[in-house]
Write an enzyme that holds these catalytic residues in place. Structure first.
Site, short mmCIF file in Angstrom:
data_model
loop_
_atom_site.label_atom_id
_atom_site.label_comp_id
_atom_site.label_asym_id
_atom_site.label_seq_id
_atom_site.Cartn_x
_atom_site.Cartn_y
_atom_site.Cartn_z
CB CYS A 62 -0.92 0.01 1.21
SG CYS A 62 -1.98 -1.43 1.26
CG HIS A 67 -3.75 3.21 1.58
ND1 HIS A 67 -3.85 2.78 0.28
CD2 HIS A 67 -3.88 2.10 2.35
CE1 HIS A 67 -4.02 1.47 0.28
NE2 HIS A 67 -4.05 1.03 1.52
CG ASN A 116 -6.83 -1.35 -0.04
OD1 ASN A 116 -6.03 -0.84 -0.82
ND2 ASN A 116 -6.50 -1.75 1.17
O1 UT7 Z 1 -4.44 -1.54 2.83
C1 UT7 Z 1 -3.79 -2.33 3.75
C2 UT7 Z 1 -4.07 -1.94 5.13
N1 UT7 Z 1 -5.31 -2.56 5.56
C3 UT7 Z 1 -6.09 -1.94 6.40
O2 UT7 Z 1 -5.81 -0.82 6.76
C4 UT7 Z 1 -7.29 -2.67 6.93
C5 UT7 Z 1 -7.50 -2.34 8.36
N2 UT7 Z 1 -8.61 -3.05 9.01
C6 UT7 Z 1 -9.91 -2.82 8.69
O3 UT7 Z 1 -10.20 -2.05 7.79
C7 UT7 Z 1 -10.98 -3.51 9.51
O4 UT7 Z 1 -10.39 -4.12 10.62
C8 UT7 Z 1 -11.81 -4.57 8.71
C9 UT7 Z 1 -12.69 -3.87 7.72
C10 UT7 Z 1 -10.86 -5.55 8.04
C11 UT7 Z 1 -12.70 -5.33 9.69
O5 UT7 Z 1 -13.57 -4.45 10.40
P1 UT7 Z 1 -13.77 -4.62 11.97
O6 UT7 Z 1 -14.75 -3.62 12.38
O7 UT7 Z 1 -12.40 -4.57 12.60
O8 UT7 Z 1 -14.44 -6.04 12.08
P2 UT7 Z 1 -13.89 -7.35 12.85
O9 UT7 Z 1 -12.72 -7.90 12.16
O10 UT7 Z 1 -13.75 -7.02 14.29
O11 UT7 Z 1 -15.11 -8.33 12.65
C12 UT7 Z 1 -16.39 -8.06 13.23
C13 UT7 Z 1 -17.34 -9.16 12.84
C14 UT7 Z 1 -16.79 -10.56 13.06
O12 UT7 Z 1 -17.87 -11.36 13.52
P3 UT7 Z 1 -18.01 -11.71 15.09
O13 UT7 Z 1 -16.74 -12.41 15.47
O14 UT7 Z 1 -18.19 -10.40 15.78
O15 UT7 Z 1 -19.22 -12.57 15.12
C15 UT7 Z 1 -16.40 -11.01 11.69
O16 UT7 Z 1 -16.48 -12.40 11.52
O17 UT7 Z 1 -17.64 -9.07 11.44
C16 UT7 Z 1 -17.46 -10.35 10.83
N3 UT7 Z 1 -17.03 -10.13 9.45
C17 UT7 Z 1 -17.91 -10.02 8.43
N4 UT7 Z 1 -19.25 -10.08 8.38
C18 UT7 Z 1 -19.84 -9.89 7.18
C19 UT7 Z 1 -15.78 -10.01 8.97
N5 UT7 Z 1 -15.82 -9.79 7.65
C20 UT7 Z 1 -17.13 -9.79 7.28
C21 UT7 Z 1 -17.81 -9.62 6.06
N6 UT7 Z 1 -19.16 -9.67 6.06
N7 UT7 Z 1 -17.15 -9.38 4.91
#
Ligand code: UT7
Length: 352
Positions: A112, A279, A309
């Protein structure tokens, strides 16, 4: 002597993939993706369309915008983590296909942060007097990371079947990453000018490799023998792994610090920034960084809702759109900032 951007262009594949389309092949929803990331759609490349091909479209557009021909360019920098071949990089592919002279071609990664590192490299090449005109491309095709055998053709209209429960479960297991990424490319022509009042003013680049596993591809890799094997494929090792929350935290703390550091270097105030080109990994990160820096939303534009992204593509695609619609005007102070796998991050200040 300063390095200025004299032209920009983008290369975007034709297949629009909405959140709803993804919800047909995995347990996700438009509501989850929009709320957590701000993404509404992304573009997927066609089979056979690699990052070099998208990069070449962007490069042709950038050359045209700069009023330059391939013969005017004396160095090429290609930033991508998804090259057409394991080696060589995309530089020689583009050099030959676009008909450049036998010029120096640098292939860099930095994920990135690829475009930002490329900007710094181009600046160094120009300010050292080594080169006069550099073409910098940031391009990515993430789609080959996806397990296409699990019904992904449905997303680009090449299949209208229903996925099996097994395929649905396998796609759901990687939904936290796959919904975020799209394919795309941006390019800029950077030229030497004898004018200290504009161009790239300063860059600050950083790396902390203490947790490369926060965002990486476990395999294929050259610590393994052989570097690609059936076992690695069966273990899904070619699919990126991401500690989403950990990377999120790094992003919202390190990018504001980098922006402050680059401002300090030039004596500028953060409030002097007219446009922050950040980014596009997550809209919540964009908004969080803007808030920390005290910059109003109109100074922190975003297009993640349309592209997702695109890794090395996000900064040049957004820069191009802002130039094209007049949101960047001559004399404005533009700041680029990014963070990604490595971790690599940083910021650059640029006077348009
Ligand atoms: O460019 C490279 C750098 N990358 C980044 O900067 C990415 C940084 N991270 C993020 O943008 C976020 O952490 C994510 C978008 C990847 C995830 O968002 P979050 O609010 O941190 O969600 P989480 O990982 O804590 O997941 C929350 C819930 C989980 O379910 P439970 O365990 O609470 O039941 C996940 O299983 O959301 C679930 N989940 C989804 N549900 C529906 C994860 N992905 C999905 C999905 N659809 N695609």
């Amino acid at each position: 002597m300063r390095a200025i951007i004299t032209g920009s262009g983008i290369g975007i594949p034709k297949n629009v993939v909405t959140n709803e389309m993804l919800s047909r092949i995995m347990d996700t929803s438009d509501e989850w993706i929009r709320t957590r990331s701000g993404i509404e759609q992304r573009y997927y490349a066609d089979p056979g369309e690699g990052s070099a091909e998208l990069g070449m479209i962007a490069a042709r557009n950038a050359l045209a915008a700069a009023g330059r021909e391939t013969g005017d360019i004396d160095a090429l920098v290609f930033a991508t983590m998804t090259p057409n071949y394991f080696f060589p990089g995309n530089g020689p592919v583009v050099q030959a296909k676009m008909g450049f002279g036998e010029i120096a071609c640098y292939d860099i990664r930095q994920q990135c942060s690829g475009f930002l590192y490329g900007l710094d490299l181009a600046d160094a090449l120009i300010r050292s007097g080594k080169h006069q005109r550099v073409l910098l491309i940031g391009a990515e095709v993430h789609t080959p990371f996806m397990p296409w055998e699990n019904g992904w053709d449905i997303t680009i209209g090449r299949d209208d079947r229903q996925v099996t429960p097994e395929e649905y479960a396998a796609n759901t297991a990687i939904r936290d990453r796959t919904v975020l990424f799209g394919d795309g490319a941006g390019a800029v022509v950077i030229e030497a000018v004898d004018d200290e009042s504009r161009g790239l003013l300063a860059t600050k680049l950083f790396t902390d490799g203490s947790n490369v596993e926060a965002l990486y591809v476990p395999g294929v890799g050259f610590r393994k023998r052989p570097y690609v094997s059936r076992e690695q494929i069966d273990a899904s090792d070619p699919i990126p792994v991401m500690e989403g929350r950990a990377v999120f935290k790094e992003a919202v703390s390190r990018m504001p610090a980098a922006v402050r550091a680059v401002c300090e270097e030039t004596g500028a105030d953060v409030a002097d920034i007219d446009v922050l080109i950040i980014h596009q990994a997550n809209l919540r990160i964009v908004e969080g960084v803007a808030k920390q820096l005290g910059l109003p939303p109109e100074k922190v534009p975003h297009n993640i809702e349309r592209y997702g992204n695109t890794t090395a593509g996000t900064l040049p695609i957004l820069y191009h759109e802002l130039i094209a619609d007049g949101r960047i005007q001559p004399g404005m102070l533009v700041c680029f900032t990014t963070l990604g796998s490595g971790l690599h991050w940083g910021a650059a200040l640029y006077r348009a």
